[in-house]
Motif scaffolding. Sequence first.
Motif, PDB file in Angstrom:
ATOM      1  N   ASP A 132       0.835  -1.189   0.000  1.00 42.95           N
ATOM      2  CA  ASP A 132       0.000   0.000   0.000  1.00 42.95           C
ATOM      3  C   ASP A 132       0.879   1.252   0.000  1.00 42.95           C
ATOM      4  OD1 ASP A 132       0.712  -0.950   2.596  1.00 42.95           O
ATOM      5  OD2 ASP A 132      -0.693   0.449   3.516  1.00 42.95           O
ATOM      6  N   SER A 133       0.382   2.293  -0.671  1.00 44.04           N
ATOM      7  CA  SER A 133       1.099   3.576  -0.700  1.00 44.04           C
ATOM      8  C   SER A 133       0.070   4.700  -0.764  1.00 44.04           C
ATOM      9  CB  SER A 133       2.068   3.646  -1.879  1.00 44.04           C
ATOM     10  OG  SER A 133       1.369   3.642  -3.099  1.00 44.04           O
ATOM     11  N   TYR A 134       0.518   5.883  -0.329  1.00 46.87           N
ATOM     12  CA  TYR A 134      -0.374   7.022  -0.156  1.00 46.87           C
ATOM     13  C   TYR A 134       0.302   8.260  -0.737  1.00 46.87           C
ATOM     14  CZ  TYR A 134      -2.214   3.487   2.871  1.00 46.87           C
ATOM     15  OH  TYR A 134      -2.687   2.289   3.334  1.00 46.87           O
ATOM     16  N   ARG A 135      -0.407   8.940  -1.643  1.00 50.49           N
ATOM     17  CA  ARG A 135       0.138  10.116  -2.312  1.00 50.49           C
ATOM     18  C   ARG A 135      -0.805  11.297  -2.072  1.00 50.49           C
ATOM     19  NH1 ARG A 135       0.485  10.859  -8.752  1.00 50.49           N
ATOM     20  NH2 ARG A 135       1.611  12.836  -8.808  1.00 50.49           N
ATOM     21  N   LEU A 136      -0.271  12.359  -1.515  1.00 53.04           N
ATOM     22  CA  LEU A 136      -1.034  13.574  -1.266  1.00 53.04           C
ATOM     23  C   LEU A 136      -0.672  14.617  -2.318  1.00 53.04           C
ATOM     24  CD1 LEU A 136      -0.449  13.864   2.580  1.00 53.04           C
ATOM     25  CD2 LEU A 136      -2.601  13.261   1.466  1.00 53.04           C
ATOM     26  N   LEU A 137      -1.678  15.193  -2.949  1.00 56.00           N
ATOM     27  CA  LEU A 137      -1.497  16.299  -3.877  1.00 56.00           C
ATOM     28  C   LEU A 137      -2.162  17.514  -3.249  1.00 56.00           C
ATOM     29  CD1 LEU A 137      -2.475  14.475  -7.197  1.00 56.00           C
ATOM     30  CD2 LEU A 137      -0.195  14.758  -6.210  1.00 56.00           C
ATOM     31  N   LEU A 138      -1.421  18.608  -3.092  1.00 54.76           N
ATOM     32  CA  LEU A 138      -1.926  19.822  -2.465  1.00 54.76           C
ATOM     33  C   LEU A 138      -1.834  20.978  -3.445  1.00 54.76           C
ATOM     34  CD1 LEU A 138      -0.025  18.127  -0.254  1.00 54.76           C
ATOM     35  CD2 LEU A 138      -0.816  19.929   1.219  1.00 54.76           C
ATOM     36  N   TRP A 139      -2.862  21.843  -3.468  1.00 62.62           N
ATOM     37  CA  TRP A 139      -2.825  23.023  -4.290  1.00 62.62           C
ATOM     38  C   TRP A 139      -3.732  24.098  -3.672  1.00 62.62           C
ATOM     39  CZ3 TRP A 139      -5.442  18.588  -5.509  1.00 62.62           C
ATOM     40  CH2 TRP A 139      -6.808  18.676  -5.756  1.00 62.62           C
ATOM     41  N   PRO A 140      -3.428  25.359  -3.921  1.00 60.12           N
ATOM     42  CA  PRO A 140      -4.286  26.430  -3.412  1.00 60.12           C
ATOM     43  C   PRO A 140      -5.667  26.350  -4.061  1.00 60.12           C
ATOM     44  CG  PRO A 140      -2.152  27.287  -4.098  1.00 60.12           C
ATOM     45  CD  PRO A 140      -2.234  25.876  -4.591  1.00 60.12           C
TER      46      PRO A 140
END
Length: 153
Positions: A132-140
């Motif tokens: 399992d893996s977890y990817r966070l994408l953040l943007w304004p």
Amino acid sequence: MTLLHDGPIFADYFQFLLQDAALRERPAPPWDEATLADGVVAMPGLLAFATARNMQVPVAAELLPAEPALDLGGVDHAVEASLESRGMLILAGGTDYLPTAARLPVPAGPLRVRLLCRGLDRLSEDGLAGEDSYRLLLWPAALAGVAVLKRHG
């Protein structure tokens, strides 16, 4: 794209947290059946994300200038939520010591956070090891409610 973090997080209690560094405490996320199914608890200044294991899990976090295209190829579960930041976030496991946890410099203001989970069905029989893996994408982006983009199971 700016890579903010790429490494293991101890997902104690089957969760990891993304919180505004200005918060003085770590409030306990109120997990229930609905939030567990969604994979996220959204609170003022804090997001808690559910994991498939309560061990070290790989987490990547990326800061983007704008909303990325939605690509769910190979993704088991995807969810979005919003978080207000004062310019620094903490990425930590549920019981990590916050002063030494990973710091993520981000723009001050509202952010949208997309979590992409992969490999949720590729765990060992005892649940201690997995792919399992977890990817966070953040943007304004303006604050908005939780949105489940793809539900696991």
